[in-house]
Design a protein around this motif. Sequence first.
Motif, PDB file in Angstrom:
ATOM      1  N   ALA A  85       0.836  -1.203   0.000  1.00 13.23           N
ATOM      2  CA  ALA A  85       0.000   0.000   0.000  1.00 13.23           C
ATOM      3  C   ALA A  85       0.869   1.251   0.000  1.00 13.23           C
ATOM      4  N   ILE A  86       1.900   1.254   0.825  1.00 14.42           N
ATOM      5  CA  ILE A  86       2.807   2.404   0.863  1.00 14.42           C
ATOM      6  C   ILE A  86       3.446   2.608  -0.507  1.00 14.42           C
ATOM      7  N   GLY A  87       3.834   1.523  -1.162  1.00 16.10           N
ATOM      8  CA  GLY A  87       4.429   1.625  -2.490  1.00 16.10           C
ATOM      9  C   GLY A  87       3.488   2.245  -3.507  1.00 16.10           C
ATOM     10  N   HIS A  88       2.241   1.793  -3.519  1.00 15.75           N
ATOM     11  CA  HIS A  88       1.265   2.326  -4.473  1.00 15.75           C
ATOM     12  C   HIS A  88       0.953   3.789  -4.179  1.00 15.75           C
ATOM     13  N   PHE A  89       0.754   4.112  -2.903  1.00 14.14           N
ATOM     14  CA  PHE A  89       0.428   5.498  -2.569  1.00 14.14           C
ATOM     15  C   PHE A  89       1.630   6.421  -2.734  1.00 14.14           C
ATOM     16  N   THR A  90       2.837   5.883  -2.584  1.00 14.97           N
ATOM     17  CA  THR A  90       4.030   6.687  -2.850  1.00 14.97           C
ATOM     18  C   THR A  90       4.122   6.995  -4.345  1.00 14.97           C
ATOM     19  N   ALA A  91       3.843   6.011  -5.173  1.00 17.33           N
ATOM     20  CA  ALA A  91       3.822   6.260  -6.619  1.00 17.33           C
ATOM     21  C   ALA A  91       2.773   7.320  -6.947  1.00 17.33           C
ATOM     22  N   LEU A  92       1.625   7.239  -6.282  1.00 15.43           N
ATOM     23  CA  LEU A  92       0.566   8.218  -6.496  1.00 15.43           C
ATOM     24  C   LEU A  92       1.027   9.627  -6.118  1.00 15.43           C
ATOM     25  N   THR A  93       1.625   9.774  -4.947  1.00 14.76           N
ATOM     26  CA  THR A  93       2.061  11.111  -4.520  1.00 14.76           C
ATOM     27  C   THR A  93       3.229  11.616  -5.363  1.00 14.76           C
ATOM     28  N   ASP A  94       4.056  10.707  -5.865  1.00 12.37           N
ATOM     29  CA  ASP A  94       5.146  11.116  -6.759  1.00 12.37           C
ATOM     30  C   ASP A  94       4.604  11.664  -8.081  1.00 12.37           C
ATOM     31  N   HIS A  95       3.596  10.979  -8.631  1.00 12.56           N
ATOM     32  CA  HIS A  95       3.063  11.360  -9.941  1.00 12.56           C
ATOM     33  C   HIS A  95       1.968  12.421  -9.870  1.00 12.56           C
ATOM     34  N   ALA A  96       1.346  12.575  -8.723  1.00 12.51           N
ATOM     35  CA  ALA A  96       0.272  13.571  -8.568  1.00 12.51           C
ATOM     36  C   ALA A  96       0.473  14.302  -7.229  1.00 12.51           C
ATOM     37  N   PRO A  97       1.541  15.089  -7.118  1.00  4.12           N
ATOM     38  CA  PRO A  97       1.855  15.718  -5.831  1.00  4.12           C
ATOM     39  C   PRO A  97       0.831  16.748  -5.358  1.00  4.12           C
ATOM     40  N   ASP A  98      -0.037  17.211  -6.237  1.00  6.24           N
ATOM     41  CA  ASP A  98      -1.065  18.176  -5.839  1.00  6.24           C
ATOM     42  C   ASP A  98      -2.398  17.518  -5.509  1.00  6.24           C
ATOM     43  N   PHE A  99      -2.430  16.191  -5.518  1.00  4.11           N
ATOM     44  CA  PHE A  99      -3.648  15.446  -5.187  1.00  4.11           C
ATOM     45  C   PHE A  99      -3.651  15.198  -3.681  1.00  4.11           C
ATOM     46  N   ALA A 100      -4.359  16.050  -2.956  1.00  2.00           N
ATOM     47  CA  ALA A 100      -4.345  16.030  -1.487  1.00  2.00           C
ATOM     48  C   ALA A 100      -4.758  14.685  -0.914  1.00  2.00           C
ATOM     49  N   GLU A 101      -5.735  14.051  -1.515  1.00  2.00           N
ATOM     50  CA  GLU A 101      -6.235  12.789  -0.964  1.00  2.00           C
ATOM     51  C   GLU A 101      -5.189  11.681  -1.051  1.00  2.00           C
ATOM     52  N   GLY A 102      -4.281  11.769  -2.014  1.00  2.00           N
ATOM     53  CA  GLY A 102      -3.198  10.792  -2.101  1.00  2.00           C
ATOM     54  C   GLY A 102      -2.313  10.826  -0.865  1.00  2.00           C
ATOM     55  N   TRP A 103      -1.980  12.031  -0.418  1.00  2.00           N
ATOM     56  CA  TRP A 103      -1.175  12.182   0.798  1.00  2.00           C
ATOM     57  C   TRP A 103      -1.946  11.669   2.007  1.00  2.00           C
ATOM     58  N   HIS A 104      -3.250  11.957   2.037  1.00  2.00           N
ATOM     59  CA  HIS A 104      -4.072  11.497   3.154  1.00  2.00           C
ATOM     60  C   HIS A 104      -4.112   9.970   3.199  1.00  2.00           C
ATOM     61  N   MET A 105      -4.328   9.342   2.042  1.00  2.00           N
ATOM     62  CA  MET A 105      -4.400   7.876   2.015  1.00  2.00           C
ATOM     63  C   MET A 105      -3.082   7.254   2.475  1.00  2.00           C
ATOM     64  N   ARG A 106      -1.968   7.824   2.018  1.00  2.00           N
ATOM     65  CA  ARG A 106      -0.685   7.259   2.441  1.00  2.00           C
ATOM     66  C   ARG A 106      -0.472   7.475   3.934  1.00  2.00           C
ATOM     67  N   SER A 107      -0.955   8.595   4.468  1.00  2.00           N
ATOM     68  CA  SER A 107      -0.803   8.835   5.905  1.00  2.00           C
ATOM     69  C   SER A 107      -1.555   7.789   6.722  1.00  2.00           C
ATOM     70  N   VAL A 108      -2.710   7.380   6.239  1.00  2.00           N
ATOM     71  CA  VAL A 108      -3.491   6.350   6.935  1.00  2.00           C
ATOM     72  C   VAL A 108      -2.692   5.046   6.999  1.00  2.00           C
ATOM     73  N   VAL A 109      -2.053   4.691   5.894  1.00  2.00           N
ATOM     74  CA  VAL A 109      -1.252   3.460   5.863  1.00  2.00           C
ATOM     75  C   VAL A 109      -0.068   3.594   6.821  1.00  2.00           C
ATOM     76  N   PHE A 110       0.608   4.737   6.780  1.00  2.00           N
ATOM     77  CA  PHE A 110       1.733   4.938   7.700  1.00  2.00           C
ATOM     78  C   PHE A 110       1.273   4.807   9.155  1.00  2.00           C
ATOM     79  N   ALA A 111       0.130   5.388   9.487  1.00  2.00           N
ATOM     80  CA  ALA A 111      -0.369   5.304  10.863  1.00  2.00           C
ATOM     81  C   ALA A 111      -0.665   3.846  11.235  1.00  2.00           C
ATOM     82  N   ARG A 112      -1.314   3.132  10.345  1.00  2.00           N
ATOM     83  CA  ARG A 112      -1.637   1.720  10.613  1.00  2.00           C
ATOM     84  C   ARG A 112      -0.383   0.858  10.715  1.00  2.00           C
TER      85      ARG A 112
END
Length: 186
Positions: A85-112
């Motif tokens: 999950a971290i890998g997929h969401f990291t790819a998402l934030t790398d390719h779409a750095p202005d997509f706020a929800e991508g950062w939020h989704m990755r934060s949820v995984v990091f917290a879990r």
Amino acid sequence: MSIYRPFFQNIVAATLLLALFSAPGGAEEARLDLLYGQLKGAEAQDARRIGEEIRHELRKTGSPSMDLLVKRGRDAMEAGDMRGAIGHFTALTDHAPDFAEGWHMRSVVFARAGMPGLALADLERSLGLDPRNFAAIYSLGAVLEQVEQPELAREAYQRVAAIHPHFDDISETLSRLDEDLRGSDL
């Protein structure tokens, strides 16, 4: 005078194209503004529906490939594969750095995954891009509780309640946290 006519036609055409490609963002932002306005005074049942509409709007990436990364990240998270999950969401934030929800989704995984520092960093980025995202603010409160910062968590939850008074269990969460804070004063 006719020499300038093609020049002006090009400027008009470019301006119309710019307006055309800029309109969806403006229209989406106007829709979100309307929904957030409706949310504040809505009754519980309507508020839940409006809140889901907002969350639906916030999840739109605008790109099929980014949608695929979101799906794969969510699937991995649901399967308990935090590394994937971290890998997929990291790819998402790398390719779409202005997509706020991508950062939020990755934060949820990091917290879990027990990485609250990384979760907080991603939430800072997400909320910097979209400070009204009540789900991300709620996540911030949860991570602040995880790192034993109940006063700051309470502030985050109060902010959620101010934006979306009927979000999930926000009233119960605030009550529980208030009791915990009163108990720690004794």
